[in-house]
Design an enzyme around this catalytic site. Structure first.
Site, PDB file in Angstrom:
ATOM      1  N   GLY A   1       0.790  -1.232   0.000  1.00  0.00           N
ATOM      2  CA  GLY A   1       0.000   0.000   0.000  1.00  0.00           C
ATOM      3  C   GLY A   1       0.818   1.276   0.000  1.00  0.00           C
ATOM      4  O   GLY A   1       0.286   2.357   0.243  1.00  0.00           O
TER       5      GLY A   1
ATOM      6  N   THR B   1      10.098  -0.933 -11.107  1.00  0.00           N
ATOM      7  CA  THR B   1      10.284  -2.160 -11.877  1.00  0.00           C
ATOM      8  C   THR B   1       8.927  -2.714 -12.284  1.00  0.00           C
ATOM      9  O   THR B   1       7.902  -2.366 -11.698  1.00  0.00           O
ATOM     10  CB  THR B   1      11.064  -3.220 -11.063  1.00  0.00           C
ATOM     11  OG1 THR B   1      10.294  -3.572  -9.898  1.00  0.00           O
ATOM     12  CG2 THR B   1      12.423  -2.688 -10.632  1.00  0.00           C
TER      13      THR B   1
ATOM     14  N   LYS C   1       9.546   8.428  -6.934  1.00  0.00           N
ATOM     15  CA  LYS C   1       9.691   6.973  -6.829  1.00  0.00           C
ATOM     16  C   LYS C   1      11.168   6.652  -6.930  1.00  0.00           C
ATOM     17  O   LYS C   1      11.849   7.061  -7.868  1.00  0.00           O
ATOM     18  CB  LYS C   1       8.908   6.272  -7.953  1.00  0.00           C
ATOM     19  CG  LYS C   1       8.993   4.758  -7.929  1.00  0.00           C
ATOM     20  CD  LYS C   1       8.191   4.142  -6.795  1.00  0.00           C
ATOM     21  CE  LYS C   1       8.238   2.613  -6.871  1.00  0.00           C
ATOM     22  NZ  LYS C   1       7.425   1.987  -5.821  1.00  0.00           N
TER      23      LYS C   1
END
Length: 292
Positions: A14, A41, A37
């Site tokens: 989450g 990936t 971020k």
């Protein structure tokens, strides 16, 4: 505290929703905030999918820093730990590039919420763990956890690792909606269907009962642990977030009022307000001192 690391006890816990939702309410409280971020990936496009989700939750379009890949310098297609994904695509992964990107964002925004990739112990390179990078940067940590069978074990291990490295644990965000068991919505069944599916109904009821017990007891255990070992850390409840078309829907978490909560609980809205008040007050104080 212009940068916060948003990390988790595991993947798919989450972090992305927590990061976007916190940023949304910081914006509403007057803080010029952006999300970043660390590494993405398992991404099909050029812009990190988690960044796109952040902007959706924040209800703003993709920013210039997103299109310039400043908000996520490394985006890989392989759904693997960062160092493996980088190796598969034969792309060197330099953590210093992430640090430079964060510094660039700090020049343009009052606050950066930096979401990590995977869990707090995920390897970024063959010699550098996520927690090592966090320790090098020295920013406060927000840890996201949930109510699963392994949650207490994973959360305590993460908390101990944070304490051993002397990191500042600013908050633990509890995501009670992650990994919810797939159950039959018995409210939509007719009486005849219930009778015909008695075993299925019983299984659904038992699963729901276990889930609620796990949810309440995990919350209580972790709150007690925080009170004893991290009394200054915020305990924050994440609401349920869902999407339909371009609209985000939020369902506030229900906390058992009859239980004695051993550690003060904050909603995400109240937590954002606390951060905003401290940030804007500090900025106002700095400007007053500078004028003198």
């Amino acid at each position: 505290m212009s940068v916060f690391f948003i990390t988790g006890v595991d993947s798919r816990i989450g972090k992305t929703y927590a990061t976007g939702y916190l940023a949304k309410h910081l914006l509403e409280n007057g803080v010029n905030v952006i999300t970043q971020k660390l590494i993405e990936t398992g991404c099909k496009g050029n812009i990190a999918e988690d960044i796109i989700t952040h902007r959706h939750i924040m209800q703003i379009p993709l920013q210039y820093v997103d299109h310039q890949y400043v908000s996520c310098p490394f985006v890989f297609r392989a759904a693997a730990p960062p160092y493996m994904a980088a190796s598969l695509e034969n792309i060197p992964l330099y953590p210093a590039r992430i640090t430079v990107a964060t510094q660039q964002l700090k020049l343009q925004y009052e606050m950066v919420l930096l979401e990590t990739s995977g869990g707090i112990m995920t390897p970024l390179t063959e010699s550098l763990l996520t927690i090592d990078y966090i320790a090098e940067q020295g920013h406060p940590v927000v840890l996201v956890t949930s109510a699963t069978l392994e949650s207490i074990n994973h959360t305590l291990l993460a908390l101990q690792a944070i304490a051993q490295r002397g990191l500042t644990l600013h908050a633990v965000i509890y995501n009670q909606y992650q990994h919810s068991a797939a159950t039959v919505d018995t409210d939509e069944l007719t009486p005849d269907q219930v009778l015909q599916n008695e075993q299925l109904y019983k299984e659904s009821f038992d699963t729901h009962r276990v889930r609620n017990t796990l949810l309440k007891n995990t919350r209580l255990y972790l709150q007690q642990y925080l009170k004893q070992h991290h009394p200054e850390t915020f305990w924050v409840e994440l609401p349920y977030i869902s999407f339909s078309s371009q609209i985000s829907h939020y369902l506030k978490p229900e906390v058992e009022k009859k239980n004695v909560i051993s550690h003060p609980a904050y909603s995400m809205e109240k937590y954002a307000q606390e951060i905003a008040d401290n940030t804007l007050y500090a900025e106002s104080l700095y400007k007053k001192i500078a004028k003198k």
